[in-house]
Enzyme design. Structure first.
Site, PDB file in Angstrom:
ATOM      1  N   PRO A 189       1.015  -1.121   0.283  1.00 26.89           N
ATOM      2  CA  PRO A 189       0.316  -0.055   0.098  1.00 26.89           C
ATOM      3  C   PRO A 189       0.971   1.428  -0.137  1.00 26.89           C
ATOM      4  CG  PRO A 189      -0.136  -1.128   2.092  1.00 26.89           C
ATOM      5  CD  PRO A 189       0.654  -1.690   1.403  1.00 26.89           C
ATOM      6  N   ASP A 190       0.821   2.172  -0.280  1.00 29.23           N
ATOM      7  CA  ASP A 190       1.091   3.623  -0.714  1.00 29.23           C
ATOM      8  C   ASP A 190       0.508   4.501   1.019  1.00 29.23           C
ATOM      9  OD1 ASP A 190      -1.721   4.432  -1.409  1.00 29.23           O
ATOM     10  OD2 ASP A 190      -0.808   5.603  -2.570  1.00 29.23           O
ATOM     11  N   PHE A 191       0.750   5.695   0.729  1.00 37.76           N
ATOM     12  CA  PHE A 191       0.578   6.327   1.527  1.00 37.76           C
ATOM     13  C   PHE A 191      -0.933   6.791   1.727  1.00 37.76           C
ATOM     14  CE2 PHE A 191       4.711   8.066   3.994  1.00 37.76           C
ATOM     15  CZ  PHE A 191       4.741   7.072   4.765  1.00 37.76           C
ATOM     16  N   ARG A 192      -1.292   7.852   0.488  1.00 37.23           N
ATOM     17  CA  ARG A 192      -2.319   9.224   0.458  1.00 37.23           C
ATOM     18  C   ARG A 192      -3.616   8.417  -0.304  1.00 37.23           C
ATOM     19  NH1 ARG A 192       2.635  10.517   0.722  1.00 37.23           N
ATOM     20  NH2 ARG A 192       2.631  12.992   2.777  1.00 37.23           N
ATOM     21  N   GLN A 208      11.810   6.960  -3.262  1.00 28.12           N
ATOM     22  CA  GLN A 208      11.484   7.034  -1.888  1.00 28.12           C
ATOM     23  C   GLN A 208      10.788   5.997  -1.133  1.00 28.12           C
ATOM     24  OE1 GLN A 208       8.128  10.944  -1.792  1.00 28.12           O
ATOM     25  NE2 GLN A 208       8.706   9.921  -3.689  1.00 28.12           N
ATOM     26  N   ASN A 209      10.924   4.982  -2.293  1.00 29.45           N
ATOM     27  CA  ASN A 209      10.284   4.164  -1.457  1.00 29.45           C
ATOM     28  C   ASN A 209      11.750   2.991  -0.169  1.00 29.45           C
ATOM     29  OD1 ASN A 209       8.304   4.250  -2.980  1.00 29.45           O
ATOM     30  ND2 ASN A 209       8.641   2.873  -4.082  1.00 29.45           N
ATOM     31  N   ASP A 213      10.921  -0.432   0.493  1.00 27.86           N
ATOM     32  CA  ASP A 213      10.274  -1.248   0.353  1.00 27.86           C
ATOM     33  C   ASP A 213      11.393  -2.285  -0.745  1.00 27.86           C
ATOM     34  OD1 ASP A 213      10.270  -1.140  -2.810  1.00 27.86           O
ATOM     35  OD2 ASP A 213       8.243  -0.984  -2.341  1.00 27.86           O
ATOM     36  N   HIS A 231      23.874  -6.878 -10.874  1.00 28.15           N
ATOM     37  CA  HIS A 231      24.412  -5.576 -11.483  1.00 28.15           C
ATOM     38  C   HIS A 231      24.414  -4.662  -9.944  1.00 28.15           C
ATOM     39  CE1 HIS A 231      24.635  -6.666 -15.795  1.00 28.15           C
ATOM     40  NE2 HIS A 231      22.785  -6.929 -15.663  1.00 28.15           N
ATOM     41  N   ASP A 252      -3.132  10.374 -10.327  1.00 27.85           N
ATOM     42  CA  ASP A 252      -3.402  12.246 -10.336  1.00 27.85           C
ATOM     43  C   ASP A 252      -2.753  12.872 -10.702  1.00 27.85           C
ATOM     44  OD1 ASP A 252      -4.593  10.606  -6.866  1.00 27.85           O
ATOM     45  OD2 ASP A 252      -2.487  11.631  -7.932  1.00 27.85           O
TER      46      ASP A 252
END
Ligand code: CNA
Length: 249
Positions: free
Chosen positions: A13-16, A86-87, A89, A99, A193
């Site tokens: 899941p993302d944040f927003r 920014q991830n 994961d 590589h 979006d």
């Protein structure tokens, strides 16, 4: 430039995103407010919610998707100057297993993160009821950015295309990097979006937007470029390598 939206197709899941985003689903952690889970001050006070969440992201639980392999393909073609993500994961790291030494990834690699997850280093030992806590090597809200972030000062003026995928461009100073390319440089947003400068009247004449699912957007771009077969082959080969690596072969 990438954000949590490139990993939602992998199931993270993302944040927003309303409903499915982490900020709407943190009730179980009993936080004073959603962002606290990623704030350094709150982590010092109570690291348990963060660790519960990061256990979820443990390497092997999730696999890279087509967007990650697209980045790999850009690199393979010698077209990638750098990926700024920014991830936390580690899926970008998972696709570079073959590589590790050569990939110009804006992070540091170490043997311990070969499975793809964030490095756990003894950054600071925090004394919590006499227990030492090891903080992962990711940047919390309220922390200084690492030195390698500032490579942007030399990277961005060199770029002749900026691709921005799966980010709300809400978090600074990352978000402002979008404005750091030369004014004549096309910027391509692939996102569900309109965000950041793309949503504003100060968007630039050469800005391009592919609205919708990030995988569909990347597939469209790859098709137009005539790279579909190559990406498919890369994904098949890499997925096989990743699974045998995770199986310990
Ligand atoms: P965000 O603020 O949650 O924004 C995500 C953006 O991606 C939104 O604009 C969504 O509409 C868009 N999006 C989500 N899924 C898709 C999809 N399938 N197709 C197209 N667009 C999609 O996340 P940001 O990365 O912008 O915010 C920065 C935070 C999020 C950083 O501090 C990260 O550490 C943090 N984060 C990371 C992860 C991860 O590592 N996977 C997960 C959740 C949050």
């Amino acid at each position: 430039m990438a954000g949590a939206g490139i990993s939602t197709p992998s199931g993270i899941p993302d944040f927003r995103s309303p409903g499915s985003g982490l900020y709407d689903n943190l009730q179980q952690y009993n936080l004073p407010y959603a962002e606290a889970i990623f704030e350094i001050a709150f982590f010092h006070h109570n690291p348990k919610p963060f660790f519960a969440l990061s256990k979820e992201l443990y390497p092997g639980n999730y696999q890279p998707n087509l967007t990650h392999y697209f980045v790999r393909l850009l690199h393979k073609k010698g077209l990638l100057l750098r990926m700024y993500t920014q991830n936390i994961d580690g899926l970008e790291r998972l696709i570079i297993l073959q590589h590790v030494a050569a990939f110009p990834f804006s992070g540091r690699d170490s043997p311990r993160d070969a499975r793809g997850g964030p490095r756990y280093v003894c950054h600071s030992h925090i004394n919590l009821n006499g227990v030492g806590i090891v903080k992962p090597d990711i940047i919390f809200f309220g922390e200084e950015l690492p030195l390698h972030f500032f490579k942007y000062v030399t990277d961005f003026p060199l770029a002749d295309l900026l691709i921005i995928m799966g980010t709300s461009l809400e978090v600074e100073p990352f978000a402002s990097l979008a404005g750091a390319v030369r004014a004549s440089v096309p910027r391509l947003l692939i996102n569900r979006d309109l965000v950041g400068p793309f949503a504003m009247t100060n968007s630039r004449p050469r800005d391009v937007v592919l609205l919708g699912d990030v995988v569909n957007g990347v597939q469209t771009l790859v098709r137009v470029l005539g790279w579909t077969q190559e990406l498919d082959a890369l994904m098949a080969a890499a997925a096989e390598k990743v699974s045998s690596h995770l199986a310990g072969n």
